[in-house]
Design a protein around this motif. Structure first.
Motif, mmCIF file in Angstrom:
data_model
loop_
_atom_site.group_PDB
_atom_site.id
_atom_site.type_symbol
_atom_site.label_atom_id
_atom_site.label_comp_id
_atom_site.label_asym_id
_atom_site.label_seq_id
_atom_site.Cartn_x
_atom_site.Cartn_y
_atom_site.Cartn_z
ATOM 1 N N HIS A 94 22.275 -18.787 -11.334
ATOM 2 C CA HIS A 94 21.705 -18.317 -10.037
ATOM 3 C C HIS A 94 21.197 -19.687 -9.451
ATOM 4 O O HIS A 94 21.159 -19.607 -8.214
ATOM 5 C CB HIS A 94 20.286 -17.375 -10.725
ATOM 6 C CG HIS A 94 19.435 -18.323 -11.312
ATOM 7 N ND1 HIS A 94 19.418 -18.893 -12.624
ATOM 8 C CD2 HIS A 94 18.111 -18.781 -10.946
ATOM 9 C CE1 HIS A 94 18.381 -19.265 -12.748
ATOM 10 N NE2 HIS A 94 17.429 -19.126 -11.789
ATOM 11 N N ARG A 141 21.317 -12.912 -6.988
ATOM 12 C CA ARG A 141 20.501 -11.954 -7.572
ATOM 13 C C ARG A 141 20.845 -11.358 -8.776
ATOM 14 O O ARG A 141 20.250 -11.007 -9.776
ATOM 15 C CB ARG A 141 20.193 -10.841 -6.507
ATOM 16 C CG ARG A 141 19.299 -11.359 -5.299
ATOM 17 C CD ARG A 141 18.606 -10.042 -4.678
ATOM 18 N NE ARG A 141 20.148 -9.699 -3.672
ATOM 19 C CZ ARG A 141 20.158 -10.189 -2.484
ATOM 20 N NH1 ARG A 141 19.593 -11.010 -2.090
ATOM 21 N NH2 ARG A 141 21.284 -9.267 -1.730
ATOM 22 N N ALA A 144 20.384 -13.781 -11.680
ATOM 23 C CA ALA A 144 19.050 -13.835 -11.913
ATOM 24 C C ALA A 144 18.754 -12.708 -12.830
ATOM 25 O O ALA A 144 18.000 -12.810 -14.055
ATOM 26 C CB ALA A 144 18.279 -13.858 -10.821
ATOM 27 N N ALA A 145 19.529 -11.543 -12.497
ATOM 28 C CA ALA A 145 19.259 -10.335 -13.289
ATOM 29 C C ALA A 145 19.957 -10.619 -14.679
ATOM 30 O O ALA A 145 19.188 -10.114 -15.739
ATOM 31 C CB ALA A 145 19.899 -9.251 -12.779
ATOM 32 N N LYS A 147 19.907 -13.523 -16.087
ATOM 33 C CA LYS A 147 19.272 -14.336 -16.717
ATOM 34 C C LYS A 147 17.926 -13.680 -17.611
ATOM 35 O O LYS A 147 17.413 -13.984 -18.570
ATOM 36 C CB LYS A 147 18.787 -15.306 -15.987
ATOM 37 C CG LYS A 147 17.883 -16.481 -16.569
ATOM 38 C CD LYS A 147 17.179 -17.537 -15.612
ATOM 39 C CE LYS A 147 16.348 -18.479 -16.466
ATOM 40 N NZ LYS A 147 15.866 -19.576 -15.677
ATOM 41 N N ASP A 148 17.451 -12.487 -16.805
ATOM 42 C CA ASP A 148 16.543 -11.871 -17.276
ATOM 43 C C ASP A 148 16.824 -11.037 -18.457
ATOM 44 O O ASP A 148 16.121 -11.092 -19.368
ATOM 45 C CB ASP A 148 15.894 -10.670 -15.986
ATOM 46 C CG ASP A 148 15.164 -11.552 -14.985
ATOM 47 O OD1 ASP A 148 14.842 -12.783 -15.243
ATOM 48 O OD2 ASP A 148 14.993 -11.203 -13.977
ATOM 49 N N LEU A 149 18.157 -10.370 -18.481
ATOM 50 C CA LEU A 149 18.431 -9.844 -19.521
ATOM 51 C C LEU A 149 18.762 -10.634 -20.649
ATOM 52 O O LEU A 149 18.465 -10.347 -21.708
ATOM 53 C CB LEU A 149 20.013 -9.068 -19.151
ATOM 54 C CG LEU A 149 20.002 -7.818 -18.012
ATOM 55 C CD1 LEU A 149 21.153 -7.435 -17.642
ATOM 56 C CD2 LEU A 149 19.036 -6.402 -18.688
ATOM 57 N N SER A 151 17.023 -13.144 -21.542
ATOM 58 C CA SER A 151 15.653 -13.797 -21.991
ATOM 59 C C SER A 151 14.802 -12.735 -22.474
ATOM 60 O O SER A 151 13.977 -12.979 -23.260
ATOM 61 C CB SER A 151 14.853 -14.766 -21.011
ATOM 62 O OG SER A 151 14.592 -13.884 -19.749
ATOM 63 N N ALA A 152 15.020 -11.577 -21.951
ATOM 64 C CA ALA A 152 14.164 -10.273 -22.332
ATOM 65 C C ALA A 152 14.309 -9.717 -23.531
ATOM 66 O O ALA A 152 15.529 -9.768 -23.734
ATOM 67 C CB ALA A 152 13.662 -9.418 -21.125
ATOM 68 N N ILE A 167 25.081 -8.120 -19.127
ATOM 69 C CA ILE A 167 24.887 -9.741 -18.841
ATOM 70 C C ILE A 167 26.324 -9.700 -18.326
ATOM 71 O O ILE A 167 26.361 -10.372 -17.182
ATOM 72 C CB ILE A 167 24.767 -10.472 -20.065
ATOM 73 C CG1 ILE A 167 23.337 -10.188 -20.419
ATOM 74 C CG2 ILE A 167 24.838 -11.854 -19.586
ATOM 75 C CD1 ILE A 167 22.899 -11.063 -21.762
ATOM 76 N N GLN A 170 27.006 -8.080 -14.832
ATOM 77 C CA GLN A 170 26.187 -8.845 -13.883
ATOM 78 C C GLN A 170 26.842 -10.338 -13.449
ATOM 79 O O GLN A 170 26.939 -10.341 -12.293
ATOM 80 C CB GLN A 170 24.733 -9.256 -14.369
ATOM 81 C CG GLN A 170 23.727 -7.760 -14.466
ATOM 82 C CD GLN A 170 23.499 -7.176 -13.190
ATOM 83 O OE1 GLN A 170 23.605 -7.724 -12.096
ATOM 84 N NE2 GLN A 170 23.289 -5.965 -13.257
#
Length: 319
Positions: A94, A141, A144-145, A147-149, A151-152, A167, A170
Motif C-alpha cells: 500500500h 485501499r 491496506a485491507a 495489511k489489516d487482515l 495484522s489483526a 489476503i 485483496q
C-alpha cells in the motif's frame, strides 16, 4: 541494481531497497517464495530507484520523460507484488501504491503546465493518467485491507487457509488495478510527445542508426514487458508481447540504452527463478521520447493507392 537505470525524478521519493547480490553469488533459487521478514517493517518495495543525475531544478524533465519514468515506477511496483509473498505485499504494497498516486498527480500537473496545443489527444492523455491515479488509489485501499487482515487476529472461522485466501484475494484485486499502468503511461507519453513535436523536438537525442527490432525492444522495455533469465548456461530474453532476442538486448545494453536489474521480475513459470527486469536508462528514455515524438511506435496503417479508373472514349456516332 546497476547504476544506469532510469533516473529518479527530483521530486520523487527514493525509498531504500534491499541489495540484490550478483547472480554468481546467489544461492540456487528455491521453489517457494521468500518468507516475509519479522520484526520492524523493512522498507517498502521500490517505486522509483536512484540512478544517474536527473535534470536540474532549472531544467525539470519534460512531461514525456516524466511519463516514461512513471511507467517504470509502475513496472517495479507490479513486479514486487507478483514476485514476493502475499504477506510481504500486504505489509508494504500500500505504501508503494500511495507513492504511485502522487507520481500520477505530478505527471498530470506536468502535462497541464506544458504549453501544448489543446488537442483532444493531449486532453485524453491527462485524463488517462487521472484515471490511473484513481485506480491506483483503489489498489492502495485493497493492499491496506490486506495489511489489516494480516495484522489483526482472525476469528476462529477465519484461522488458517481461509484468512490467507482473503489476503491473497485483496492483493489480486490490487494487482488488477495497476496491471496496465506502464502501458497507460506510455500511451499518454506518445500523445504528449507527438503534440510537442509540432512545437519542438521532444528529446535532445535521436535514435541514430537503431534498427526496427532495436526500436521495438526499447518500446517493450518502456512498457515493462521485457526480462531475461538464464537457462542451461545461456541467457534468454522474454517479452510479454512479441518476440525478444537476447542479442538485441545485449547490444542495447552495451550502448547504454537499457540496464538489467537482477532477480527483480517474477519468474517466467510457476516455481522458477526470478527474472532480470530490463529497464530504460536515462539515455534510453530520451531516445524513446524522441521516437515517440516522431510517431515511430504508432505508425498510421499504410493504405494502398487506388489506381485511377481508365478513361474509355465514347464510341463515335455514325452520321
Amino acid at each position: 541494481m546497476t547504476d544506469d537505470v532510469l533516473f529518479s525524478l527530483p521530486d520523487a521519493p527514493e525509498p531504500a531497497a534491499p541489495a540484490t547480490p550478483p547472480r554468481s553469488e546467489r544461492a540456487p533459487p528455491a521453489v517457494s517464495a521468500p518468507v516475509p521478514p519479522t520484526g520492524p517493517d523493512p522498507a517498502p518495495p521500490v517505486a522509483s530507484a536512484p540512478a544517474p543525475p536527473a535534470p536540474s531544478a532549472e531544467q525539470p524533465p519534460c512531461p514525456v520523460i516524466r511519463l516514461l519514468a512513471l511507467a517504470d515506477q509502475f513496472t517495479q511496483h507490479n513486479d514486487a507484488l507478483a514476485r514476493l509473498r502475499p504477506a510481504y505485499g500486504a505489509a508494504h504494497g500500500h505504501a508503494s501504491a500511495e507513492v504511485l498516486v502522487n507520481a500520477c498527480t505530478d505527471a498530470v500537473q506536468a502535462i497541464e503546465e506544458q504549453p501544448l496545443p489543446a488537442t483532444v489527444a493531449v486532453k485524453e492523455a491527462a485524463i488517462r493518467i487521472k484515471q490511473l491515479a484513481y485506480l491506483t488509489a483503489g489498489s492502495a485501499r485493497h493492499l491496506a485491507a490486506a495489511k489489516d487482515l494480516l495484522s489483526a487476529p482472525a476469528p476462529e472461522a477465519d484461522q488458517g487457509r481461509g484468512g490467507h485466501q482473503h489476503i491473497v484475494r485483496q492483493i489480486e484485486l490490487a494487482q488488477e488495478l495497476t496491471a496496465l499502468g506502464p502501458a497507460s503511461a506510455l500511451e499518454a507519453a506518445t500523445a504528449v510527445a507527438l503534440a510537442m513535436n509540432h512545437r519542438s523536438h521532444p528529446g535532445t537525442m535521436t535514435a541514430g542508426r537503431l534498427t526496427p527490432i532495436e526500436r521495438s525492444t526499447l518500446n517493450a522495455t518502456a512498457r515493462g514487458h521485457l526480462a531475461t533469465s538464464p537457462s542451461a548456461g545461456r541467457e534468454f530474453a522474454h517479452s510479454q508481447t512479441g518476440t525478444a532476442h537476447i542479442e538485441t538486448v545485449l547490444g542495447l545494453e552495451q550502448q547504454g540504452l537499457i540496464a538489467r536489474e537482477p532477480a527483480s521480475a517474477p519468474p517466467a513459470a510457476d516455481g522458477g527463478p526470478a527474472q532480470d527486469r530490463v529497464r530504460l536508462t536515462l539515455r534510453g528514455a530520451m531516445i524513446v521520447a524522441a521516437q515517440l515524438g516522431r510517431g515511430l511506435y504508432t505508425p498510421a496503417p499504410a493504405s494502398a493507392a487506388v489506381p485511377a479508373s481508365p478513361v474509355i472514349p465514347a464510341p463515335a456516332q455514325a452520321r
